[in-house]
Design an enzyme around this catalytic site. Structure first.
Site, PDB file in Angstrom:
ATOM      1  N   HIS A 303       0.815  -1.218   0.000  1.00  0.00           N
ATOM      2  CA  HIS A 303       0.000   0.000   0.000  1.00  0.00           C
ATOM      3  C   HIS A 303       0.851   1.272   0.000  1.00  0.00           C
ATOM      4  O   HIS A 303       0.382   2.330  -0.438  1.00  0.00           O
ATOM      5  CB  HIS A 303      -0.897   0.051   1.236  1.00  0.00           C
ATOM      6  CG  HIS A 303      -2.134  -0.780   1.141  1.00  0.00           C
ATOM      7  ND1 HIS A 303      -2.916  -0.840   0.013  1.00  0.00           N
ATOM      8  CD2 HIS A 303      -2.749  -1.574   2.065  1.00  0.00           C
ATOM      9  CE1 HIS A 303      -3.952  -1.639   0.238  1.00  0.00           C
ATOM     10  NE2 HIS A 303      -3.871  -2.094   1.457  1.00  0.00           N
ATOM     11  N   ASP A 312      -7.248  -1.636  -2.233  1.00  0.00           N
ATOM     12  CA  ASP A 312      -8.025  -2.776  -1.736  1.00  0.00           C
ATOM     13  C   ASP A 312      -9.252  -2.927  -2.632  1.00  0.00           C
ATOM     14  O   ASP A 312     -10.370  -2.552  -2.271  1.00  0.00           O
ATOM     15  CB  ASP A 312      -8.431  -2.573  -0.280  1.00  0.00           C
ATOM     16  CG  ASP A 312      -7.265  -2.689   0.681  1.00  0.00           C
ATOM     17  OD1 ASP A 312      -6.440  -3.607   0.483  1.00  0.00           O
ATOM     18  OD2 ASP A 312      -7.166  -1.884   1.613  1.00  0.00           O
ATOM     19  N   TYR A 315     -11.185  -8.193  -1.190  1.00  0.00           N
ATOM     20  CA  TYR A 315     -10.549  -8.864  -0.056  1.00  0.00           C
ATOM     21  C   TYR A 315     -10.743 -10.374  -0.174  1.00  0.00           C
ATOM     22  O   TYR A 315     -11.754 -10.850  -0.690  1.00  0.00           O
ATOM     23  CB  TYR A 315     -11.186  -8.412   1.260  1.00  0.00           C
ATOM     24  CG  TYR A 315     -10.818  -7.020   1.718  1.00  0.00           C
ATOM     25  CD1 TYR A 315      -9.492  -6.656   1.926  1.00  0.00           C
ATOM     26  CD2 TYR A 315     -11.810  -6.068   1.994  1.00  0.00           C
ATOM     27  CE1 TYR A 315      -9.163  -5.389   2.378  1.00  0.00           C
ATOM     28  CE2 TYR A 315     -11.489  -4.800   2.454  1.00  0.00           C
ATOM     29  CZ  TYR A 315     -10.162  -4.466   2.647  1.00  0.00           C
ATOM     30  OH  TYR A 315      -9.834  -3.210   3.095  1.00  0.00           O
TER      31      TYR A 315
END
Length: 349
Positions: A303, A312, A315
């Protein structure tokens, strides 16, 4: 007396009415000051209400307004359609694991939960400027059913409008410290020991992923599982990310253990290199393997803007595999895809 056909129709109507009355429902409302002088005073409350007839277990997703983690939870726009810059956190979260760990709140019919959010912790209004803003919370919620199965509910949504003037800069983010050894904040001795084990394993994962990408420059099962159809350009994007990640010294990171969110693994501010905030699910994770402590550090390090700044997009392993099939361009910018590629569990060649 009713005929059999009429009775059948009445029973069907009654059953339909019961189904409607028992349908789960949520409403979401954002409230706060109508005007603020300085974005540091822009604090809003998000209230989630169970409008249905059954008790609901609502997952505490870091992107949900139920969470106090300063993630990208709100849609904020002015009359011109401009939005403030998001300067908050990116978090690792696995919905199924959060459900298993009890990372949810329980709302009885008619019950509400209100959470206050300091928008200055996640948004910088300097670019979009002063003016009137509509603030709307993310209204997608996952409900935990029997057996920890998950369903999705969209809450009815009521936004809030606020006039913002004065200082528009977001709150300063705590700086990190990079040295030869890790720096720990609010970490117990046990947590420090676990992090001192996880960091070198993350280093091994990063080095292994980089070596693999350097020596495999065509479609392989491992690559296509997590990043989809092979192209040289997309391969080079992932290679660039892992070149940078592997150059990090994980044992020199700053680790903050103050987060108590049970269902979240960790989060980072992408622009603050080397500082990782660890949450409840991290401590329940294995050292290595799928959704591990070492893998979480790969996820979070990807990140960092300095390492390529992944997002993101989805997930979890199943979500990452589906993304690789449907949208490879998105997969090569997805943090969990990088983690699962590095963990390589179960092993693929």
């Amino acid at each position: 007396m009713f005929s059999s056909s009429v009775r059948t129709a009445l029973f069907a109507l009654a059953a339909s009415a019961v189904a409607v009355s028992a349908a789960p429902g949520l409403s979401l409302k954002v409230t706060g000051p109508s005007a603020v002088n300085g974005v540091s005073n822009l604090k809003v409350s998000a209230t989630l209400t169970n409008t249905g007839d059954e008790t609901l277990k609502v997952l505490n997703d870091p992107l949900s307004p139920l969470s106090t983690i300063p993630a990208n939870t709100f849609s904020i726009t002015n009359a011109d359609g401009a939005s403030p810059d998001f300067t908050g956190v990116m978090a690792k979260f696995v919905p199924q694991r959060a459900a298993e760990l009890g990372g949810y709140i329980t709302l009885a019919p008619g019950e509400s939960k209100t959470v206050e959010h300091d928008l200055s912790e996640a948004y910088n209004f300097s670019t979009s400027g002063e003016g009137s803003y509509d603030v709307e919370a993310r209204n997608v919620f996952q409900i935990v059913q029997d057996g920890d199965k998950l369903d999705t509910i969209y809450a009815s949504n009521e936004a809030h409008t606020a006039e913002v003037v004065g200082s528009l800069t977001s709150r300063a983010i705590p700086a990190g410290h990079l040295g030869k050894r890790a720096t720990f904040r609010s970490c117990s001795s046990t947590q420090q020991t676990q992090l001192n084990q996880a960091a070198p394993n993350a280093q091994t994962y990063a080095a292994g992923a980089l070596s693999y990408l350097q020596s495999h420059t065509s479609a392989t099962t491992r690559y296509t599982t997590w990043f989809g159809a092979y192209t040289a350009a997309r391969h080079d994007t992932v290679l660039s990310h892992f070149t940078k990640i592997s150059s990090n010294t994980f044992t020199s990171y700053t680790f903050d253990c103050a987060c108590t969110d049970a269902g979240t693994y960790a989060y980072v501010y992408p622009g603050t290199f080397g500082v990782v905030y660890l949450c409840g699910a991290f401590w329940q994770a294995p050292l290595t393997g799928t959704d591990s402590k070492a893998g979480t550090l790969i996820h979070e390090s990807s990140h960092f803007t300095q390492n390529g700044g992944t997002a993101d997009n989805v997930y979890g392993q199943s979500g990452a595999k589906s993304l690789a099939l449907s949208n490879p361009a998105s997969a090569v910018t997805n943090a969990d895809s990088h983690e699962y590629f590095a963990e390589n569990n179960p092993a693929q060649s």
